[in-house]
Design an enzyme around this catalytic site. Structure first.
Site, PDB file in Angstrom:
ATOM      1  N   HIS A  39     -14.233 107.504 -11.561  1.00  6.93           N
ATOM      2  CA  HIS A  39     -15.173 106.784 -10.692  1.00  6.93           C
ATOM      3  C   HIS A  39     -15.497 107.600  -9.441  1.00  6.93           C
ATOM      4  CE1 HIS A  39     -15.784 103.361  -7.655  1.00  6.93           C
ATOM      5  NE2 HIS A  39     -16.814 103.294  -8.481  1.00  6.93           N
ATOM      6  N   ARG A  40     -16.759 107.933  -9.275  1.00  8.95           N
ATOM      7  CA  ARG A  40     -17.208 108.824  -8.188  1.00  8.95           C
ATOM      8  C   ARG A  40     -16.474 110.165  -8.277  1.00  8.95           C
ATOM      9  NH1 ARG A  40     -16.902 104.327  -3.203  1.00  8.95           N
ATOM     10  NH2 ARG A  40     -17.530 102.566  -4.488  1.00  8.95           N
ATOM     11  N   GLU A  66     -18.289 109.449 -13.127  1.00  7.05           N
ATOM     12  CA  GLU A  66     -19.326 108.503 -12.679  1.00  7.05           C
ATOM     13  C   GLU A  66     -19.819 108.952 -11.309  1.00  7.05           C
ATOM     14  OE1 GLU A  66     -20.568 104.568 -10.649  1.00  7.05           O
ATOM     15  OE2 GLU A  66     -19.163 106.121 -10.012  1.00  7.05           O
ATOM     16  N   ASP A  68     -23.192 108.244  -8.031  1.00  3.71           N
ATOM     17  CA  ASP A  68     -24.184 107.340  -7.438  1.00  3.71           C
ATOM     18  C   ASP A  68     -25.340 108.175  -6.911  1.00  3.71           C
ATOM     19  OD1 ASP A  68     -22.542 104.702  -7.352  1.00  3.71           O
ATOM     20  OD2 ASP A  68     -21.218 106.183  -6.432  1.00  3.71           O
ATOM     21  N   HIS A  81     -22.598 107.316  -2.336  1.00  2.00           N
ATOM     22  CA  HIS A  81     -22.466 105.903  -2.697  1.00  2.00           C
ATOM     23  C   HIS A  81     -23.161 104.952  -1.731  1.00  2.00           C
ATOM     24  CE1 HIS A  81     -20.574 101.913  -2.750  1.00  2.00           C
ATOM     25  NE2 HIS A  81     -20.588 102.091  -4.051  1.00  2.00           N
ATOM     26  N   GLU A 149     -25.113 106.489 -12.009  1.00  5.22           N
ATOM     27  CA  GLU A 149     -25.593 105.215 -11.475  1.00  5.22           C
ATOM     28  C   GLU A 149     -26.782 105.441 -10.553  1.00  5.22           C
ATOM     29  OE1 GLU A 149     -22.809 102.604  -9.437  1.00  5.22           O
ATOM     30  OE2 GLU A 149     -24.482 101.385  -8.697  1.00  5.22           O
ATOM     31  N   LYS A 151     -28.471 104.057  -7.680  1.00  9.46           N
ATOM     32  CA  LYS A 151     -28.029 103.122  -6.647  1.00  9.46           C
ATOM     33  C   LYS A 151     -29.244 102.593  -5.887  1.00  9.46           C
ATOM     34  CE  LYS A 151     -23.964 101.782  -5.244  1.00  9.46           C
ATOM     35  NZ  LYS A 151     -23.185 101.052  -6.270  1.00  9.46           N
ATOM     36  N   ASP A 278     -10.579 105.262 -10.124  1.00 11.35           N
ATOM     37  CA  ASP A 278     -10.383 106.331  -9.136  1.00 11.35           C
ATOM     38  C   ASP A 278      -9.179 107.188  -9.523  1.00 11.35           C
ATOM     39  OD1 ASP A 278     -12.400 105.019  -7.725  1.00 11.35           O
ATOM     40  OD2 ASP A 278     -11.025 104.104  -6.274  1.00 11.35           O
TER      41      ASP A 278
HETATM   42  O1  G3P Z   1     -19.182 102.381 -12.145  1.00  8.80           O
HETATM   43  C1  G3P Z   1     -18.925 101.150 -11.588  1.00  8.80           C
HETATM   44  C2  G3P Z   1     -18.957 101.139 -10.099  1.00  8.80           C
HETATM   45  O2  G3P Z   1     -19.305 102.403  -9.612  1.00  8.80           O
HETATM   46  C3  G3P Z   1     -19.846 100.131  -9.513  1.00  8.80           C
HETATM   47  O3  G3P Z   1     -19.574  99.894  -8.159  1.00  8.80           O
HETATM   48  O4  G3P Z   1     -19.919 100.129  -5.781  1.00  8.80           O
HETATM   49  O5  G3P Z   1     -18.420 101.705  -6.923  1.00  8.80           O
HETATM   50  O6  G3P Z   1     -20.859 101.870  -7.249  1.00  8.80           O
HETATM   51  P1  G3P Z   1     -19.714 100.950  -6.995  1.00  8.80           P
HETATM   52 CA    CA Z   2     -21.051 103.650  -8.764  1.00  7.98          CA
END
Ligand code: G3P
Ligand code: CA
Length: 290
Positions: A39-40, A66, A68, A81, A149, A151, A278
């Protein structure tokens, strides 16, 4: 004898056996080894959404990252993000008169001056906010896969088309990437539908937890429903799996953001197909025992 079998067919979600095949527990009838997605990037160990976070995930052997995507004032796509620069850069110090430091109010050249690493740790001083172009190049270089993603698309008219154009220019919309290495997700159903209409070959994921009775309306353009783990139930996972997505395969579920072993095992028991985390090492150890 524990009845576990490798269910290669389960990889049909993203169309390739090159994905790490989930392992199914025959007795329970559920996937107990979903994909692990950083994640990120490996954001517990390097500043989120930076090339260092991508490289850290690669060094940990994590294939999926992943990110943003947002847009600068002069129309460049960047990976960050928040819709402001405050939390993850030194924008307040460098540009003291520019509150509230919205990403969309700064040019790419201005954002390129910012330190996106010191907030995380002194070792990362000088880390930059990556452009999407640099980001996908690094993911490609590392032979990784991308859960991208879009955003806040409502803040950036046309960002869906622009993102797809960049992905195409960078070689990310060929058959190999479309079937095996790319998923585009968003909290915006309208944005996701636009992505699907512009490039029907792209796998897509809708973030959030729409009511089970409404899921069918998303099946025309979303391959996945990606909910917070806090909102997840086994029945919800089953309801998603019961539907067929736009590419003719069952809709899938990636759950976020799962950073502890117990929760990872819980959502795996529910049958999710991916765990967004994470701490990929923690989740992998919980699900894969290494
Ligand atoms: O991939 C899921 C997650 O990234 C969604 O929430 O706020 O971390 O972008 P957020
Ligand atoms: Ca995200």
């Amino acid at each position: 004898m524990h009845a576990r079998v490798v269910a290669v067919t389960a990889t049909a979600v993203l169309g390739s056996v090159a994905l790490l095949p989930p392992v199914h527990d025959v007795r329970a009838g559920v996937a107990v080894r979903p994909l692990v997605i950083a994640h990120r990037g490996a954001s517990a160990y390097a500043p989120e959404n930076t090339l260092q976070a991508v490289d850290k995930a690669a060094s940990m052997g994590v294939a999926w990252v992943e990110n943003d995507v947002q847009r600068t004032r002069d129309g460049r796509l960047v990976v960050i993000h928040d819709d402001t620069l405050r939390r993850t850069t030194d924008a307040e110090r460098v540009f003291p008169g520019r509150a509230p430091w919205k990403v969309k109010d700064f040019t790419a050249a201005e954002i390129a001056r910012l330190d996106a690493g010191s907030w995380f740790g002194a070792a990362y001083k000088g880390t930059r906010v990556p452009t999407l172009e640099a980001y996908v190049d690094r993911v490609e270089h590392n032979h990784q896969k991308l859960l991208l993603e879009i955003k806040n698309p409502e803040l950036y008219p046309g960002i869906e088309r622009q993102t797809l154009k960049l992905l195409g220019d960078e070689g990310w919309l060929d058959r190999r990437h479309l079937t095996n290495r790319l998923v585009v997700q968003s909290f915006s159903a309208a944005g996701l539908r636009t992505v699907h209409e512009l490039k029907p070959g792209v796998r897509t994921g809708l973030l959030g937890t729409p009511a089970a009775r409404d899921l069918r309306r998303y099946a025309g353009y979303a391959d996945l429903i990606n909910p917070s783990h806090t909102a997840l139930t086994p029945a919800y996972v089953d309801a998603v799996h019961a539907l067929t997505g736009p590419h003719g395969t069952p809709m899938r579920v990636f759950a976020w953001t799962v950073d502890d072993a117990a929760t990872a095992r819980t959502v795996a028991r529910y049958g999710v197909d991916g765990v967004i985390t994470d701490k990929a090492d923690v989740v992998r150890r919980a699900l894969y025992w290494y």
